[in-house]
Enzyme design. Sequence first.
Site, PDB file in Angstrom:
ATOM      1  N   GLU A 121       0.819  -1.210   0.000  1.00 20.99           N
ATOM      2  CA  GLU A 121       0.000   0.000   0.000  1.00 20.99           C
ATOM      3  C   GLU A 121       0.856   1.264   0.000  1.00 20.99           C
ATOM      4  OE1 GLU A 121      -3.501   2.386   0.302  1.00 20.99           O
ATOM      5  OE2 GLU A 121      -3.242   0.264  -0.182  1.00 20.99           O
ATOM      6  N   ASP A 122       1.950   1.274   0.772  1.00 21.11           N
ATOM      7  CA  ASP A 122       2.675   2.524   1.020  1.00 21.11           C
ATOM      8  C   ASP A 122       4.081   2.572   0.442  1.00 21.11           C
ATOM      9  OD1 ASP A 122       0.482   3.388   2.463  1.00 21.11           O
ATOM     10  OD2 ASP A 122       1.256   2.612   4.365  1.00 21.11           O
TER      11      ASP A 122
END
Length: 707
Positions: A121-122
């Site tokens: 996600e990051d």
Amino acid sequence: MSAEATNPEARSEARPELRRRGRTRLDLRRLGRAALLGPTSRDRLPDAIGHVAEAHRAHHPDADLSILRRAYVLAESSHRGQMRKSGEPYITHPLAVTLILAELGAETTTLTASLLHDTVEDTEVTLDQVREEFGDEVCFIVDGVTKVEKIDYGAAAEPETFRKMLVATGNDVRVMSIKLADRLHNMRTLGVMRPDKQARIAKVTRDVLIPLAERLGVQALKTELEDLVFAILHPEEYEHTRALIAAHAGERDPLPAIAESVRVVLREAGIHAEVLVRPRHFVSVHRISRKRGELRGSDFGRLLILVGENADCYGVLGELHTCFTPVVSEFKDFIAVPKFNLYQSLHTAFATSDGHVAEVIVRTRQMHRVAEAGVVALGNPYATAAATAAAAASAGSAEACADPYEERVDPTRPGWLSRLLDWQQSAPDPDTFWSVLRAELAQDREITVFRADGGAPATISLPGGASCIDAAYAQYGEAAHGCIGARVNGRLTSLTSRLSDGDTVQLLLAHDASSGPSADWLEHAHTPAARIAISSWLKAHPDGAAATTTAARAPLSVVGARGGGGNAVADLPDATVRLAGCCTPVPPDAVAGFVVRGGAVTVHRVQCAAVAQMRSLGRTSVAVHWRATADCRVTLHAESFGRPHLLADLTEAIAREGVEVVSATVEPPVEQRVRHSYTLQLPDATGLPALMRAMRDVPGVYDVSRA
């Protein structure tokens, strides 16, 4: 920072009794802080992951830690340079989340995915990289967690986000385990955010994540989440409760002395048990203060008694109820009837000689592990039974081999989760899904009812308060639109009747394909599946309810020529004897006769309500007896589905038994149900049971009873 937090060896020495038993106590706040102390430099990897390794080995002594170290290397390098809003290096977050799950006893695959849960996600890490390095299973879990990460963004996105979260949870319950631990750590550090954002996140946690933690049985996470939400959303009540607990801390606590008394009793009885005092958490103290008003010293905690075997639980219960004064209303047996979230324990309470009331929880150590960690304690739910048994045997763990929860066919699909997954696909829009989801999660009790038809599955799981309507849709789906009645524990009842745990249910369906539910069913439907199905049918058939309500018609009657009192004889010369139509007595019923207008004698069964009325009116009582002849007259009611030729088939069945029809009445159909009333002349009263069986065997007839 305390020496205890920074020195794992010191913590181990401080708690030798726990190490001897091979288990750790759950102190997630302290461990969450300890997770932040690990160095993030690559040359200190063993120390950084040391807290997780220690907690994991406490539950899984033979676990291979190499995969955890490799996952930490990838997570630390990919998150390097990222900071949390609290100012800490970002790697401290996945490390703390993983430590929470390790303390709960999660298996290695879950911990590996937890360390990596934010990388896709990051950071620039891709799912293909995760799959290549750690395998398909870790990749699947990381992907599931990634899909629900947007849960914190925007109220408008919440319904659809939770729908995705629910699907991901249904595919692998470990996704939700990681999400709950992730939310717990975020809630611990929520103070760096604006008050309005704190409140929004706390409300989402309260409405959905805490109920999900309850449903999954992860009490250790649920209780701390409740306290954190309580402090944000109800600051005044929280401060009041905190003051109560602080005031109690300065007073003498009676529970340790009571616990010692219990230890003496159990030791003398030869029961090996560990007796602990468990302080209540903030929300629990708040609830009990509202329930009882002024609190006493024993209200701030409960006794927890841990034993080795199930039988010992009942042995402890017997000793407590023998040696102390039990509070019967507080007894609950969740061992014989476990909760829907796997929870098992005995709950009781007893009063001491000095007036204190101690609440007690009795469970085995295995039950305690499941009660605290829920589905996390199940390990890998997709491991085969053979693999699980082999792993347990290689670890030399007899307790693991005998784990009753390993026998569950699919522990990731308890009844409530299966219901949510079934109806979420048919929810017409996100808002309906959201409102129904919250209503479903608000249910804190589940019941199990049994099918009378012997079909599979033999049981139906429903939320507490469910009605026969809910059972019909759970069993038949949209075919339940034609349901017209039910038998509960053998007795005919309406569809709106509420069900209780352990009831046996037989649902009655109409043969008419055009049958449909009425609008008032929505008032008695509790499950999302039932409410959505009924609403959809009513929307598609706006005139359906009106079509099923027929205009009032005069009953169809067929009257024979015979009448009179059958073989009943009154002790009144020349009196006309009549058998009462309200109770239709037959030999050898006990009967009573009363003189009515015109000098006739009416004969009733003595149990008939009209007997008391006759006596209150001062009617003259007359002795009545039966003739030696065995013929008799009786009125029977037949309940059936509406279908062509039903009256002819019933009359034919009666004629085959050699019984004469004196009169017959057919009432207009109501919701596809028809009621027939027959007054019959039997040549022999002993043939009545056979006649009633023959009438019940007619297709469409589901009940025959005497008037």
